[in-house]
Design a protein around this motif. Structure first.
Motif, PDB file in Angstrom:
ATOM      1  N   HIS A  68       0.771  -1.285   0.056  1.00  0.00           N
ATOM      2  CA  HIS A  68       0.028  -0.109  -0.183  1.00  0.00           C
ATOM      3  C   HIS A  68       0.967   0.891   0.093  1.00  0.00           C
ATOM      4  O   HIS A  68       0.534   2.228  -0.831  1.00  0.00           O
ATOM      5  N   HIS A  69       1.906   1.374   0.733  1.00  0.00           N
ATOM      6  CA  HIS A  69       2.958   2.423   0.737  1.00  0.00           C
ATOM      7  C   HIS A  69       3.486   2.741  -0.418  1.00  0.00           C
ATOM      8  O   HIS A  69       3.527   3.687  -0.948  1.00  0.00           O
ATOM      9  N   ASP A  70       3.765   1.653  -1.229  1.00  0.00           N
ATOM     10  CA  ASP A  70       4.746   1.869  -2.441  1.00  0.00           C
ATOM     11  C   ASP A  70       3.634   2.378  -3.484  1.00  0.00           C
ATOM     12  O   ASP A  70       3.927   3.193  -4.508  1.00  0.00           O
ATOM     13  N   LEU A  71       2.182   1.776  -3.273  1.00  0.00           N
ATOM     14  CA  LEU A  71       1.125   2.345  -4.339  1.00  0.00           C
ATOM     15  C   LEU A  71       1.022   3.722  -4.004  1.00  0.00           C
ATOM     16  O   LEU A  71       0.781   4.560  -4.878  1.00  0.00           O
ATOM     17  N   LEU A  72       0.729   4.118  -2.682  1.00  0.00           N
ATOM     18  CA  LEU A  72       0.413   5.612  -2.545  1.00  0.00           C
ATOM     19  C   LEU A  72       1.705   6.435  -2.850  1.00  0.00           C
ATOM     20  O   LEU A  72       1.518   7.565  -3.515  1.00  0.00           O
ATOM     21  N   ARG A  74       0.698   1.772 -11.850  1.00  0.00           N
ATOM     22  CA  ARG A  74       0.042   0.618 -12.263  1.00  0.00           C
ATOM     23  C   ARG A  74       0.880  -0.478 -12.126  1.00  0.00           C
ATOM     24  O   ARG A  74       0.518  -1.444 -11.484  1.00  0.00           O
ATOM     25  N   THR A  75       2.168  -0.521 -11.929  1.00  0.00           N
ATOM     26  CA  THR A  75       3.002  -1.660 -11.516  1.00  0.00           C
ATOM     27  C   THR A  75       2.946  -1.885 -10.194  1.00  0.00           C
ATOM     28  O   THR A  75       2.805  -2.973  -9.898  1.00  0.00           O
ATOM     29  N   VAL A  80      -1.733  -9.754 -15.939  1.00  0.00           N
ATOM     30  CA  VAL A  80      -2.106  -8.688 -17.106  1.00  0.00           C
ATOM     31  C   VAL A  80      -1.362  -7.385 -16.974  1.00  0.00           C
ATOM     32  O   VAL A  80      -0.951  -7.136 -15.753  1.00  0.00           O
ATOM     33  N   GLY A  81      -0.991  -7.090 -17.964  1.00  0.00           N
ATOM     34  CA  GLY A  81      -0.244  -5.523 -17.994  1.00  0.00           C
ATOM     35  C   GLY A  81       1.304  -5.688 -18.109  1.00  0.00           C
ATOM     36  O   GLY A  81       2.075  -4.765 -17.945  1.00  0.00           O
ATOM     37  N   ASP A  82       2.039  -6.987 -17.652  1.00  0.00           N
ATOM     38  CA  ASP A  82       3.261  -7.118 -17.714  1.00  0.00           C
ATOM     39  C   ASP A  82       3.912  -6.923 -19.074  1.00  0.00           C
ATOM     40  O   ASP A  82       3.339  -7.186 -20.123  1.00  0.00           O
ATOM     41  N   GLU A  83       5.043  -6.294 -18.938  1.00  0.00           N
ATOM     42  CA  GLU A  83       5.938  -5.920 -20.343  1.00  0.00           C
ATOM     43  C   GLU A  83       6.774  -7.169 -20.676  1.00  0.00           C
ATOM     44  O   GLU A  83       7.009  -7.916 -19.883  1.00  0.00           O
TER      45      GLU A  83
END
Length: 234
Positions: free
Chosen positions: A194-198, A210-211, A231-234
C-alpha cells in the motif's frame, strides 16, 4: 442435513432462496412470471414470510416486479442488468478482475489525484497502520484506501463499478487482516505494498502506480494460493 450443522436462520434461508431464484432468472429458467408464493413455499419447504423476504430482495436488486393480484414477474433483460461477484470472494476470478480494474484505476489516479485525494489515501493508510500495530482488523481502512484511489481516478463510471463490486472486494480483504493473516505476516506485507502504491500515485508516476497496483494484486493472489494472469506485464 448433518445433525451437528446449526439450523439456518430465517434470513439465511431467504438469502439462499434469493440466490437460487436469481440464478434461475439468469439461466432463463424463468423469463416471465415466477412461481406463486405458495409454490415457492412448497418447493423450498419454508414459511411464507421467508419467501416474501427472498422476493423483496430480488425486487430490491431490480430482478423482479410485483403486480397486485398477479404475482411476481421477471424484469425484461434482468439477467443482464444486475452485476454481482461470485459468492467466494478470495478466488482467482475475483482477484483477476480486481487486477484488471485496479491497475487502471491506480494509473488514472496518479495522473488526476488532488491533494484532498491524497489526504484521504493517507488517512486510510494511517487507519491500517493502527490496526497493524494492534493486530486488529484493518479491512475497513483497506476498503477506504482503495475507494480513495478509485475516486482519485476521476472516472465516475469506474468509481460506480468499484462501488457495485464493493461487498465481494471487501470480503476478499478480510483474510489478510484476520488473526491468521497477522500471524502469517500477510497484513504487514500488504501494508508495504500500500505504501508503494501511494508513493507512486503521490509522485504522479502513472507507470509506477500501475506497476505497484499489479504487484499488490499478484502478491495477494499468491498469498491465497490463486494463480492469475499477470495482466499488463511488459
Amino acid at each position: 442435513m448433518d445433525k451437528n450443522t446449526p439450523p439456518q436462520s430465517a434470513s439465511g434461508r431467504a438469502d439462499t432462496i434469493c440466490k437460487v431464484l436469481a440464478q434461475g432468472i439468469r439461466d432463463g429458467e424463468w423469463s416471465a412470471r415466477l412461481p406463486t408464493e405458495q409454490q415457492l413455499v412448497e418447493r423450498f419447504g419454508v414459511s411464507r414470510p421467508v419467501v416474501r423476504e427472498a422476493l423483496a430482495r430480488l425486487k430490491g436488486d431490480g430482478l423482479i416486479v410485483s403486480r397486485q393480484g398477479s404475482g411476481a414477474f421477471v424484469v425484461p433483460e434482468a439477467a443482464t442488468r444486475n452485476f454481482r461477484l461470485a459468492d467466494e470472494p478470495v478466488s482467482a476470478d475475483v482477484l483477476e478482475l480486481r487486477l484488471i480494474i485496479e491497475t487502471g484505476a491506480a494509473e488514472l489516479a496518479a495522473l488526476r489525484r488532488s491533494e484532498s485525494d491524497l489526504a484521504a489515501m493517507r488517512a486510510a493508510l494511517e487507519e491500517m497502520e493502527d490496526a497493524l500495530a494492534r493486530g486488529e482488523d484493518g479491512s475497513s481502512g483497506d476498503d477506504a484506501f482503495h475507494r480513495a484511489i478509485a475516486a482519485a481516478a476521476g472516472n465516475a463510471q469506474l468509481e460506480r463499478l468499484i462501488a457495485l463490486m464493493s461487498h465481494a472486494i471487501s470480503a476478499s480483504r478480510k483474510p489478510t487482516w484476520s488473526p491468521h493473516g497477522h500471524d502469517r505476516g500477510r497484513a504487514a506485507i500488504a501494508q508495504e505494498e500500500h505504501h508503494d502504491l501511494l508513493d507512486a500515485i503521490a509522485a504522479g508516476d502513472a507507470a509506477a502506480a500501475r506497476t505497484a497496483a499489479r504487484k499488490h494484486l499478484l502478491a495477494a493472489a499468491a498469498r491465497f494460493g490463486c494463480r492469475i494472469a499477470s495482466v499488463g506485464d511488459e
